[in-house]
Design an enzyme around this catalytic site. Sequence first.
Site, PDB file in Angstrom:
ATOM      1  N   CYS A  91       0.819  -1.212   0.000  1.00 27.83           N
ATOM      2  CA  CYS A  91       0.000   0.000   0.000  1.00 27.83           C
ATOM      3  C   CYS A  91       0.856   1.267   0.000  1.00 27.83           C
ATOM      4  O   CYS A  91       1.533   1.541  -0.982  1.00 27.83           O
ATOM      5  CB  CYS A  91      -0.968  -0.059   1.178  1.00 27.83           C
ATOM      6  SG  CYS A  91      -2.413   0.969   0.963  1.00 27.83           S
TER       7      CYS A  91
ATOM      8  N   ARG B  35     -12.689   4.973  -3.069  1.00 23.94           N
ATOM      9  CA  ARG B  35     -11.944   4.164  -2.100  1.00 23.94           C
ATOM     10  C   ARG B  35     -12.118   2.701  -2.490  1.00 23.94           C
ATOM     11  O   ARG B  35     -13.258   2.223  -2.575  1.00 23.94           O
ATOM     12  CB  ARG B  35     -12.463   4.437  -0.682  1.00 23.94           C
ATOM     13  CG  ARG B  35     -11.575   3.891   0.410  1.00 23.94           C
ATOM     14  CD  ARG B  35     -10.687   4.958   1.050  1.00 23.94           C
ATOM     15  NE  ARG B  35      -9.647   4.305   1.862  1.00 23.94           N
ATOM     16  CZ  ARG B  35      -8.450   4.824   2.093  1.00 23.94           C
ATOM     17  NH1 ARG B  35      -8.118   5.991   1.587  1.00 23.94           N
ATOM     18  NH2 ARG B  35      -7.577   4.183   2.827  1.00 23.94           N
TER      19      ARG B  35
ATOM     20  N   HIS C 259      -3.249  -6.033   2.247  1.00 29.75           N
ATOM     21  CA  HIS C 259      -3.191  -6.163   3.707  1.00 29.75           C
ATOM     22  C   HIS C 259      -3.849  -7.496   4.054  1.00 29.75           C
ATOM     23  O   HIS C 259      -4.158  -8.288   3.181  1.00 29.75           O
ATOM     24  CB  HIS C 259      -3.981  -5.037   4.372  1.00 29.75           C
ATOM     25  CG  HIS C 259      -3.537  -3.657   4.003  1.00 29.75           C
ATOM     26  ND1 HIS C 259      -2.339  -3.139   4.415  1.00 29.75           N
ATOM     27  CD2 HIS C 259      -4.132  -2.691   3.270  1.00 29.75           C
ATOM     28  CE1 HIS C 259      -2.220  -1.901   3.955  1.00 29.75           C
ATOM     29  NE2 HIS C 259      -3.286  -1.603   3.260  1.00 29.75           N
TER      30      HIS C 259
END
Lengths: 472, 248
Positions: B96, B130, B198
């Site tokens: 990320c 997002r 993640h």
Amino acid sequence: MRLILAIWLGKLILFLTQFLKKGGGSAAPGLYALKIEPNLVSKLSRQIPQNIVITGTNGKTTTSRMLNHLVKSQNIKTLRNSTGSNLERGVASTLIASTDWLGQIRDFDLGIWELDEAAFNTVVFEIKPQIMVFLNAFRDQLDRYGEVDTVVKKWWESLEKVDWDPTLIVNGGDTNTATIHAVNEDEDNPLKCLSFRVKNHVLWHESSISLHEKEHSNKKEPLYAEFLAIIKKNLGLLGMVVSIEYPAGKVEINIPVPGIYHIYDFLAAFCVYYLLKLPINNLQKDLESFSPAFGRVEHIKVSDKDVYTFLIKNPAGANTVFETINPELKAGDRLLVALNDNLADGTDVSWIWDADFEILLGGKSIKELIETHFDYKSKPKKGTLFSDLKDNSKLKLEPIISGKRANDLALRLKYAGFDDKNFKIEPNLEEALNSATKDLDGRLFIFPTYTALLELQKILVQKGHKHQYWKE
Amino acid sequence: MKFSLTIGHLYGLQMNTYGDNGNIITLKKRCEWRGIDVAIKYITYVDEIKEGDYDLYFFGGGQDQTQALISRDLTGGFKDQVKKDVEKGVPLLSICGGYQLLGAYYQPQKGPKIGGLGIFPIYTTASSERMIGNLVIDLVSDGLEMIGKLVGFENHSGKTYLTEGGKPLGKVVKGFGNNGEDGTEGCVYKNAIGCYMHGSLLPKNPQLADWLIKRALEVKYGKKIELEPLNDGLENQAHEGIIKRFVD
């Protein structure tokens, strides 16, 4: 006129939802009434002589419940959004239920409003409260709120726009909310500020270092009144005794629930109580009769065995729970841990890797094992406030692992040092509970995430171990 | 022979959100279970790195505000050794924010570009979308494809695009990946990996964890190394569970 129409519609929906038993009417009436009268919250709430808003990641419900209990015991008539509905619609629904048909709110002295971290920034300008409480700012369901830095920065921005004269109560022991003191310095007419903290304890956020450095490097030390709790005695699962030093004196209080986070929540409530000029001497008696918020800490008996439930929902909250439990664990005790990834839990379960499950066994968290060559002066010592962590690695804890994300959780426990030969993985919560209580010698500690907690409550009621499902 | 590894956690004190520490925990445990000594060190602002200091790098995600400060440090010459090490074959895992900062640049919605270390031939632009959810990919990169699939959880609004010569880590099976447009996820350069996964990534993808450890040892000791197999029953169950629930 719009206001009256909105109230009538809201009351109608409230009646229907309760009549049809579809939900508790804590959101829908407000949601639709606000479409008719967007200023409903400001028009109604400002009729209440005093309003308090409480925001932060952890402890909103516990703090407002505790405060509500304490002030009601002093015959103050309160109004609050009691069912954890902490967006504008929740506040509106409560107001609609409490107003008469003409939009008059009578017979209330105090409004206690818990607000979601993001909702705070808009709703606070509707309510214009006399007191604002900032409990903490942790990482919690980032998929919903964006990032912690942003949450705190938005609070500052909102506070800079405040055009009335409120008093702020901030957690000075949280390195994120402690920065709110600084807002004090900006204005010619600074906001009044009270700060509370626990001696020798810091809620540390590495990320807030940059906030401090960047935004406040040129500012003087802010002025505020300090409320300091000193822990005198740990009573384990029965709570703890603290001494509180405040501007006018000092008092010793027995907090009848375990967990350091409850000291913070109590301190926040204490500050409000102090500002309202209520008699501190009466606090202890009233506190004894307080039962903490639904399920967050709960003790029940199942077939004569003690069962304790502690909600876990984010790393900071989970760590404080683990620190509370570590010294308590004995041979024969069992753990039931349940992880769901429903919307209300947060769909991202990565957070379990930021929570230090190692603490349960008395092991070191990864952050402590990583070497750093520079000195972090203010970095607090790990371990519980009361003592070093106890080594529980020899206890055969046989964790029962449940929930939709049981597999993820099992891995987390394995890498935290639990022996995976003793794992029972049972995604179905009812089966997991059966297995956990079967032939139990010691006590059972249950750590569920939010929706797992709700499910569990239902199962316990069905099985007759608990009488009431939702005790509000 | 007793092996040892030193893992450098780039800006680990600042960049440690979204459970990325789980990757460090996993690398550490999987080394220890095999009797490999392992030390983990934080690398932070102004720290200069010398040749041979680190055998493996990890760089996780963090908050936007911190990233601007880190960019200044990265582009200020303090971390040039990381780039040299990667050229030499030292493995690196970045996720990320860490991944973005090892590309050419990050273009925020407002303000100037934030420069990166330039290890990966990628650039990233901010978007108002997002991209959140479970992410499953098929590995397509040479030498990694035998691992099969990776499972993780993404949460980013930056859209990353590969530039000339950029090799993706994998093909998106479920989720958004680099940008939600071209079906690619991550980037591989030599033994350095960047991605949006993640979850934490390594606990549920033990083969990737072992690949990093093996590469680190091989580069350090200059010979072919076979890792002792571990009992990965729980790991595989978690890995398969995600695929079953979100893909099949």
